[in-house]
Design a protein around this motif. Structure first.
Motif, PDB file in Angstrom:
ATOM      1  N   UNK A   1      32.027  49.965  15.635  1.00  0.00           N
ATOM      2  CA  UNK A   1      33.304  49.285  15.815  1.00  0.00           C
ATOM      3  C   UNK A   1      33.075  48.024  16.652  1.00  0.00           C
TER       4      UNK A   1
ATOM      5  N   UNK B   1      37.884  43.800  15.350  1.00  0.00           N
ATOM      6  CA  UNK B   1      38.285  44.554  14.156  1.00  0.00           C
ATOM      7  C   UNK B   1      39.672  45.128  14.409  1.00  0.00           C
ATOM      8  N   UNK B   2      40.398  45.311  13.349  1.00  0.00           N
ATOM      9  CA  UNK B   2      41.757  45.835  13.507  1.00  0.00           C
ATOM     10  C   UNK B   2      41.746  47.263  14.044  1.00  0.00           C
ATOM     11  N   UNK B   3      40.722  48.005  13.674  1.00  0.00           N
ATOM     12  CA  UNK B   3      40.640  49.382  14.175  1.00  0.00           C
ATOM     13  C   UNK B   3      40.522  49.380  15.690  1.00  0.00           C
TER      14      UNK B   3
ATOM     15  N   UNK C   1      41.427  46.821  17.790  1.00  0.00           N
ATOM     16  CA  UNK C   1      42.558  46.170  18.473  1.00  0.00           C
ATOM     17  C   UNK C   1      43.850  46.984  18.356  1.00  0.00           C
ATOM     18  N   UNK C   2      44.074  47.571  17.198  1.00  0.00           N
ATOM     19  CA  UNK C   2      45.365  48.239  17.001  1.00  0.00           C
ATOM     20  C   UNK C   2      45.313  49.760  17.100  1.00  0.00           C
ATOM     21  N   UNK C   3      44.133  50.314  17.262  1.00  0.00           N
ATOM     22  CA  UNK C   3      44.060  51.770  17.327  1.00  0.00           C
ATOM     23  C   UNK C   3      43.284  52.221  18.565  1.00  0.00           C
TER      24      UNK C   3
ATOM     25  N   UNK D   1      45.848  37.753  12.989  1.00  0.00           N
ATOM     26  CA  UNK D   1      46.317  37.373  11.654  1.00  0.00           C
ATOM     27  C   UNK D   1      45.143  36.938  10.799  1.00  0.00           C
TER      28      UNK D   1
ATOM     29  N   UNK E   1      43.160  39.759   9.550  1.00  0.00           N
ATOM     30  CA  UNK E   1      43.765  40.545   8.470  1.00  0.00           C
ATOM     31  C   UNK E   1      43.394  39.990   7.101  1.00  0.00           C
TER      32      UNK E   1
END
Lengths: 479, 388
Positions: A1, A5-7, A9-11, A464, A467
């Motif tokens: 990770x 990465x969105x994983x 930052x958001x999880x 953004x 994404x």
């Protein structure tokens, strides 16, 4: 990770921050340690065991080294054992493939059969955490730090996710006290958030954009690269690697602050350096510190005469190059830096060669660009070919298709390149130093709001942009 | 006081961090669906071997990125920034779009083809044309008409709107597949409508735009005029007067629909107002005939615009579109299924029709029928031998 990465930052990050914030203070190290294990095993699940077991060995060795009853000779032996074990792991995982490849090349020349060898997979972050582990053993041996009070405390030092994969390389004595007790405050959290967001912006907005250009150019057949395209490639890569690496360090420092830690700075506008010596005081500072403290000075530094100093410098830089990667490119890169550092020392000794600062900065930057070509190319011959094209030392072969050069960089990438150049070279206003120090209480409300708002805007734009990397729609399905 | 600002900004950061997850779980905030076709991503199952081989982690990251809350918001924001500054969609594996002059959009694949010479060997081109001719011959023996429709690329018809930096200077000296194949079609006597040639003629005669700004396909006006020619040709060659239409005029508005704005939609931006301007929509007059034909069309995505005109103007009795000869869309049944070639009775498929239309965009030349020709010829020849 990876942080970008969105994983993450958001999880991962919100989850860990929430649990960490809610946990009683005495459990926070455990929360951070478990999160770090999850983080590491997400990217290298098979190597978590290696990390934890080798850390347990270091932990025991540290305590034995520190035991009062031991003789100096025994302590030295234990330290040597610890260093051999850690360097041995690094040699095996990072360099065994390279060494076997070299032996097989020699055997092939002699007409002998190659050694049968299954390639070893490189555990992520091993170069960084190995240096941290060695730092611990030496600090304990020297008495500059006490052994870690618990395995958890030591394992957290080694595996702490903000700096686990790409540094900064933290010397044990710099964080030993923080591992036991550290201050959490809203100011620190705010400071960490700003730093993290700006680091993410450097990585996603500048480094990734310039990386696309550099990748395109370095993938072209070198014989067909026009001179201006070759320089553009070297320029983009020089800024890509800086913003990528320093962005990652900013994120690490920012994350550290969110969890109450203060890590030392790793970059300080390195391209403003007027010579290679200054460059290494500004670039990957944690590595320079480590090399100076645990290698250069123990070798004798500059205290044993000029010749020995030059030998020591070369040892440090060849090893530093090799530390960056197991290939001849990196060794050549280290030698390149070693050579210009030697010239720096000689010129400073004679005090004859002093260029005006802007010229010195420009010359140093151009030389650094050449060194990055060595770093970026697939192999030495590719690098040499590329450098030849930069100076038109080789004839232009099959030219690129007409118009191809015009599509290499678009307006957005050009904007990012210009931004990268500005932020690298312009003198930083003194008010921006607060980003490094984190002393926001000395700042005006307008500065606090301004920096906070800028950071959040950068965060929104960066996530953004992230994404779109996973959104590649087709106009219609084909089948 | 400063402490309050810290609190405020830290709180905003946490809201930004948690919002996508909260939205993913609750669907709290409205999201406008993104345009374009994406590969479906399955949620991975956590198993020990998957974890240690890192399969789970990779699949999870892909799945999470595809399902994270506020995804469409983030993508629209990034695309708006990217396209405004660079005039391009981000590079990736999907359809890449260039912004041309006067807000004309172009699909990168067609621009690349526009710049490059047709590199297929002449023998191959002849071989494909011969097969097409053979199929035409076999169908004619059974009273079925074969009609080839050569659809043009927007980059070829409106090259003046291409962004300068994507044009290859020496482009005019190259011969495209279309330029090399048109003489072969004439030589073999293939019945075809050369829409590339027609559109250039109509454009020169002052026709309204035949491609919309935001579309990669011909617009409904252009497609309507081609449908008119197709049905007239089929009527004449079959010897039956089929229902037809005439494009009598057109309207101009800023309301794109269907394929009018397929590239514009694919940009997935917050605003595409400039691209939406000047949409040309045809006005039809019906030309009644004795009956409506039974058609089989094999084609690419340009066929959908033709199908739209045929369907909305009620111009066929029955029609099947074999999309890339891989999927079948049937009217009036309204079904859409993959084609199982092992179960496909090609003889029955072909001979039960009044006409077989092979539509192909010049980009795909010379792949006439997308794999139909050889099996169709074999099916018709085999059954003919059996009958003899």
């Amino acid at each position: 990770m990876v942080f970008s990465s969105q994983t993450f930052i958001f999880l991962f990050l919100p989850g860990v921050l929430a649990i960490y914030g809610m946990a009683p203070v005495r459990w926070r190290n455990l929360v951070l340690f478990v999160a770090s294990c999850l983080f590491y095993s997400w990217g290298a699940p098979k190597f978590l065991f290696v990390l934890l077991v080798s850390s347990a060995v270091d932990y025991m060795l540290g305590h034995r080294i520190n035991a009062q009853c031991r003789s100096a000779s025994n302590k030295r032996k234990l330290l040597a054992l610890g260093i051999v074990l850690n360097v041995g792991l690094l040699l095996y995982f990072k360099y065994a493939n390279f060494f076997v490849e070299q032996v097989n090349s020699s055997l092939a020349i002699m007409g002998s059969a190659p050694i049968k060898w299954t390639s070893v997979v490189l555990p992520i972050g091993i170069s960084f955490f190995t240096f941290q582990k060695i730092s611990y053993l030496i600090d304990v041996y020297r008495g500059t730090a006490s052994p870690a009070p618990s395995y958890l405390s030591y394992a957290l030092y080694v595996a702490m996710f903000p700096q686990l994969i790409a540094g900064p390389i933290i010397r044990y004595h710099d964080v030993a006290r923080q591992l036991v007790s550290r201050i959490h405050s809203m100011e620190k959290m705010y400071s960490g958030i700003c730093r993290f967001c700006l680091g993410l912006g450097k990585k996603v907005l500048i480094a990734n954009s310039l990386g696309e250009v550099a990748d395109t150019i370095f993938a072209l057949p070198h014989s067909g690269i026009p001179i201006e395209v070759a320089w553009l490639g070297a320029l983009c890569y020089s800024f890509q690697i800086y913003y990528d690496f320093s962005g990652y360090s900013d994120m690490a420092i920012g994350l550290g602050r969110m969890f109450g830690f203060e890590f030392l700075e790793n970059f300080n506008q390195p391209y403003r350096a007027k010579n290679f010596t200054e460059f290494w005081q500004r670039w990957h500072i944690s590595l320079s510190n480590w090399m100076r403290e645990y290698l250069y000075i123990p070798l004798g530094g500059n205290q044993k005469g000029a010749i020995r100093m030059f030998v020591n410098l070369w040892i440090v830089f060849l090893l530093s190059g090799f530390w960056h990667g197991a290939s001849w490119n990196f060794i050549a890169w280290g030698a390149f830096h070693g050579f210009f550092l030697t010239l720096d020392k000689i010129s400073s000794h004679w005090k004859r060669m002093t260029l005006p600062p802007p010229l010195a900065m420009s010359v140093t930057f151009i030389l650094l660009m050449l060194s990055w070509v060595l770093f970026r190319s697939e192999n030495l011959s590719d690098a040499w070919y590329f450098i030849q094209r930069m100076f038109m030392l080789s004839s232009l072969g099959t030219a690129l298709p007409e118009g191809a050069a015009g599509t290499i960089i678009n307006a957005l990438q050009l904007t990012m390149l210009l931004a990268g150049i500005c932020f690298s070279f312009m003198p930083i206003p003194s008010s921006w130093a607060v980003l490094t120090t984190g002393q926001w209480r000395t700042q005006s409300n307008a500065n606090i709001i301004g920096m906070g708002a800028t950071s959040l805007v950068v965060l929104v734009v960066a996530v953004s942009m992230l994404s779109t990397s996973t959104f590649n729609p087709f106009i219609y399905f084909r089948f | 006081m400063k402490v309050n600002y810290y609190h405020l900004l830290v709180a905003l950061f946490f809201i930004l961090l948690f919002l996508p997850l909260v939205d993913q779980v609750t669907g709290l905030l409205p999201e406008k669906e993104l345009a374009g076709v994406e590969a479906e991503v399955q949620k991975p199952k956590l198993i020990v071997t998957g974890w240690f081989e890192k399969d789970f982690q990779q699949q999870f990251e892909t799945w999470f990125s595809a399902h994270v809350g506020l995804r469409s918001w983030m993508i629209r924001t990034a695309n708006q920034i990217n396209f405004t500054l660079s005039g391009e969609t981000p590079s990736g594996s999907g359809t890449k779009v260039y912004l041309g002059k006067d807000n004309y959009l172009f699909e990168k694949a067609y621009v690349t083809a526009y710049n490059e010479p047709g590199q297929k060997e002449q023998n191959l081109l002849r071989d494909f044309t011969w097969r097409l001719f053979r199929l035409q011959e076999l169908l004619e023996e059974h009273g079925v008409v074969l009609l080839l429709v050569l659809a043009p690329s927007k980059a070829e018809i409106y090259s003046e709107y291409l962004p300068e930096h994507v044009k290859t200077p020496a482009r005019d000296q190259r011969l495209s597949h279309y330029q090399r194949m048109a003489p072969l079609l004439d030589e073999f006597g293939i019945h075809y409508i050369d829409v590339h040639k027609l559109f250039l003629q109509w454009k020169e005669q002052g026709a309204p735009p035949l491609f919309s700004r935001g579309g990669t396909h011909w617009n409904y006006y252009g497609a309507g005029r081609i449908v008119q020619l197709m049905l007239a040709d089929i009527s004449e060659r079959v010897g039956k007067k089929f229902d037809n239409i005439e494009v009598t005029s057109y309207t101009t508005d800023a309301k794109p629909f269907g394929t009018d704005n397929d590239l514009g939609g694919l940009l997935n931006q917050w605003s595409t107002n400039k691209i939406n301007q000047g949409q040309i929509h045809p006005v039809f007059q019906r030309l009644p005939g004795e009956k409506r034909p039974n058609l089989l069309m094999i084609g690419d995505s340009f066929a959908f615009t033709l199908m739209y005109v045929l369907e909305t103007q009620n111009l066929f009795e029955r029609c099947d579109l074999m999309y890339y000869f891989k999927r079948r869309f049937s009217w009036p049944a309204g079904t859409d299924n993959p084609i199982d070639h092992s179960k496909l009775d090609l003889r029955q498929e072909l001979l039960s029709r009044d006409a077989v239309i092979i539509e192909i965009n010049e980009y795909w030349l010379p792949e006439y029928g997308f794999g139909l020709l050889r099996p169709a010829i074999l099916a018709l020849q085999a059954s003919d031998r059996k009958n003899k």
